[in-house]
Design an enzyme around this catalytic site. Structure first.
Site, PDB file in Angstrom:
ATOM      1  N   ASP A  24       0.833  -1.211   0.000  1.00  0.00           N
ATOM      2  CA  ASP A  24       0.000   0.000   0.000  1.00  0.00           C
ATOM      3  C   ASP A  24       0.866   1.260   0.000  1.00  0.00           C
ATOM      4  O   ASP A  24       1.997   1.247   0.498  1.00  0.00           O
ATOM      5  CB  ASP A  24      -0.904  -0.029   1.245  1.00  0.00           C
ATOM      6  CG  ASP A  24      -2.056   0.961   1.126  1.00  0.00           C
ATOM      7  OD1 ASP A  24      -2.341   1.436   0.007  1.00  0.00           O
ATOM      8  OD2 ASP A  24      -2.666   1.274   2.176  1.00  0.00           O
ATOM      9  N   ASN A  26       1.230   3.487  -2.890  1.00  0.00           N
ATOM     10  CA  ASN A  26       1.712   3.948  -4.200  1.00  0.00           C
ATOM     11  C   ASN A  26       1.171   5.334  -4.549  1.00  0.00           C
ATOM     12  O   ASN A  26       1.891   6.188  -5.070  1.00  0.00           O
ATOM     13  CB  ASN A  26       1.260   3.003  -5.317  1.00  0.00           C
ATOM     14  CG  ASN A  26       1.875   1.623  -5.197  1.00  0.00           C
ATOM     15  OD1 ASN A  26       2.811   1.438  -4.431  1.00  0.00           O
ATOM     16  ND2 ASN A  26       1.356   0.670  -5.944  1.00  0.00           N
ATOM     17  N   ASN A  72     -11.100  -2.328  -5.240  1.00  0.00           N
ATOM     18  CA  ASN A  72     -10.350  -1.315  -5.993  1.00  0.00           C
ATOM     19  C   ASN A  72     -11.039  -0.879  -7.290  1.00  0.00           C
ATOM     20  O   ASN A  72     -10.660   0.130  -7.891  1.00  0.00           O
ATOM     21  CB  ASN A  72      -8.912  -1.780  -6.281  1.00  0.00           C
ATOM     22  CG  ASN A  72      -8.020  -1.777  -5.051  1.00  0.00           C
ATOM     23  OD1 ASN A  72      -7.104  -2.594  -4.925  1.00  0.00           O
ATOM     24  ND2 ASN A  72      -8.246  -0.857  -4.122  1.00  0.00           N
TER      25      ASN A  72
HETATM   26  C1  IPE Z   1      -5.403  -2.684  -0.162  1.00  0.00           C
HETATM   27  O1  IPE Z   1      -5.089  -1.339  -0.301  1.00  0.00           O
HETATM   28  C2  IPE Z   1      -5.391  -3.374  -1.480  1.00  0.00           C
HETATM   29  C3  IPE Z   1      -4.089  -3.497  -2.131  1.00  0.00           C
HETATM   30  C4  IPE Z   1      -2.934  -3.171  -1.621  1.00  0.00           C
HETATM   31  C5  IPE Z   1      -4.126  -4.058  -3.464  1.00  0.00           C
HETATM   32  P1  IPE Z   1      -6.210  -0.217  -0.420  1.00  0.00           P
HETATM   33  O2  IPE Z   1      -5.512   1.082  -0.493  1.00  0.00           O
HETATM   34  O3  IPE Z   1      -7.139  -0.548  -1.518  1.00  0.00           O
HETATM   35  O4  IPE Z   1      -7.007  -0.376   0.956  1.00  0.00           O
HETATM   36  P2  IPE Z   1      -7.863   0.688   1.770  1.00  0.00           P
HETATM   37  O5  IPE Z   1      -8.831   1.294   0.787  1.00  0.00           O
HETATM   38  O6  IPE Z   1      -6.912   1.689   2.314  1.00  0.00           O
HETATM   39  O7  IPE Z   1      -8.532  -0.102   2.841  1.00  0.00           O
HETATM   40  C1  IPE Z   2      -1.689   0.300  -3.292  1.00  0.00           C
HETATM   41  O1  IPE Z   2      -1.441   1.657  -3.301  1.00  0.00           O
HETATM   42  C2  IPE Z   2      -1.908  -0.269  -4.656  1.00  0.00           C
HETATM   43  C3  IPE Z   2      -3.310  -0.625  -4.952  1.00  0.00           C
HETATM   44  C4  IPE Z   2      -4.278  -0.610  -4.102  1.00  0.00           C
HETATM   45  C5  IPE Z   2      -3.591  -1.039  -6.324  1.00  0.00           C
HETATM   46  P1  IPE Z   2      -2.613   2.719  -3.240  1.00  0.00           P
HETATM   47  O2  IPE Z   2      -3.023   3.063  -4.644  1.00  0.00           O
HETATM   48  O3  IPE Z   2      -3.733   2.251  -2.384  1.00  0.00           O
HETATM   49  O4  IPE Z   2      -1.879   3.958  -2.596  1.00  0.00           O
HETATM   50  P2  IPE Z   2      -2.494   4.973  -1.522  1.00  0.00           P
HETATM   51  O5  IPE Z   2      -3.016   4.162  -0.386  1.00  0.00           O
HETATM   52  O6  IPE Z   2      -3.573   5.725  -2.209  1.00  0.00           O
HETATM   53  O7  IPE Z   2      -1.340   5.833  -1.142  1.00  0.00           O
HETATM   54 MG    MG Z   3      -4.122   2.465  -0.399  1.00  0.00          MG
END
Ligand code: IPE
Ligand code: IPE
Ligand code: MG
Length: 246
Positions: A24, A26, A72
């Site tokens: 998480d 990115n 997602n």
């Molecule tokens: C969890 O991260 C899913 C992945 C890392 C693929 P999210 O960013 O989607 O989770 P929440 O929304 O913070 O719970």
């Molecule tokens: C995790 O990073 C990757 C996926 C869920 C695909 P995020 O895209 O959730 O990054 P943040 O949480 O918004 O920083």
């Molecule tokens: Mg995230």
């Protein structure tokens, strides 16, 4: 003379066999740089190889990574399409490398919702690495723990309805056989990057007795060195599984 091994890379004797990672942060990593979220996803994808390659040094036999959740899809169309295209390109680009490194690739999650081209590449990657005996890399793509248990229950119910299984024979060993992870051991350690202390629907059944590490590092900044430090910390833990220490 052989090069001395980096101490951070020395496998802890009691290290975890199966590590699962919620990759998480990115989006925040990109935002901090004033760049679009997809820039962060690309940086995150580049990190995966380093972590996979470090597994044999650390004695990690199974690595399961959360790439895209069933929730997602709620993101913008641009981000979802960008991620799907990244997954396609990632698989095409990395497959030869995984074969070379003896990495067995598997995918978990609900496949029918993914596009046909991506599904084809996933099948190909699994087939190409079927004979690999090194690290077992499992990529959770369109994965949700509740969705997985729901799909498993549907198949189990069908077996009961069609007389292949008796309700009184359903025990704690039965359901896992219907889960996407049926060939994998349960994770010993679950790591989540980016500072959020939640599991966001990841490996719900399988992580019942996992240890957890929530760290502030954003996924694109996660290195093999940080991974090694977390694994060393794991060795000191006393996993009791409900019993009393000996
Ligand atoms: C969890 O991260 C899913 C992945 C890392 C693929 P999210 O960013 O989607 O989770 P929440 O929304 O913070 O719970
Ligand atoms: C995790 O990073 C990757 C996926 C869920 C695909 P995020 O895209 O959730 O990054 P943040 O949480 O918004 O920083
Ligand atoms: Mg995230």
């Amino acid at each position: 003379m052989a090069k001395p091994r980096d101490p951070a890379k020395t496998a802890p004797r009691t290290g975890p066999r199966h590590v699962a990672i919620i990759m998480d942060g990115n989006g925040r990593w990109a935002q901090k740089r004033g760049r679009p979220r997809l820039f962060g996803h690309h940086a995150g994808a580049r990190r995966v190889r380093e972590i996979v390659s470090s597994c044999p040094d650390f004695g990690v036999k199974y690595l399961t990574i959360f790439a895209f959740s069933t929730e997602n899809w709620k993101r913008t169309q641009t981000e979802v399409a960008g991620l799907m295209s990244l997954f396609r390109r990632y698989i095409m680009k990395e497959m030869q490398e995984f074969v070379k490194e003896n990495v067995r690739v598997r995918f978990i999650g609900d496949r029918p919702r993914l596009d046909a081209k991506l599904r084809g590449l996933m099948d190909e990657a699994e087939a190409m690495t079927e004979g690999c005996t090194g690290t077992n890399l499992t990529i959770a793509l369109n994965y949700g723990g509740r969705d997985e248990v729901t799909r498993a229950t549907q198949r189990l119910a069908r077996d009961v309805a069609e007389g292949r299984l008796r309700p009184e024979d359903v025990d704690e060993e039965t359901l896992p056989r219907y889960l996407d992870t049926y060939v994998l051991p349960d994770p010993d350690l679950v790591i989540r990057t980016s500072g959020e202390a939640r599991i966001s629907n990841f490996l719900l059944w399988q992580s019942a007795y996992a240890e957890y590490e929530f760290i502030d590092t954003l996924w694109p900044d996660f290195t093999a060195k940080i991974f090694g430090e977390l694994l060393s910390g794991y060795g000191a833990r006393d996993r009791r599984f409900g019993a009393v220490s000996a």
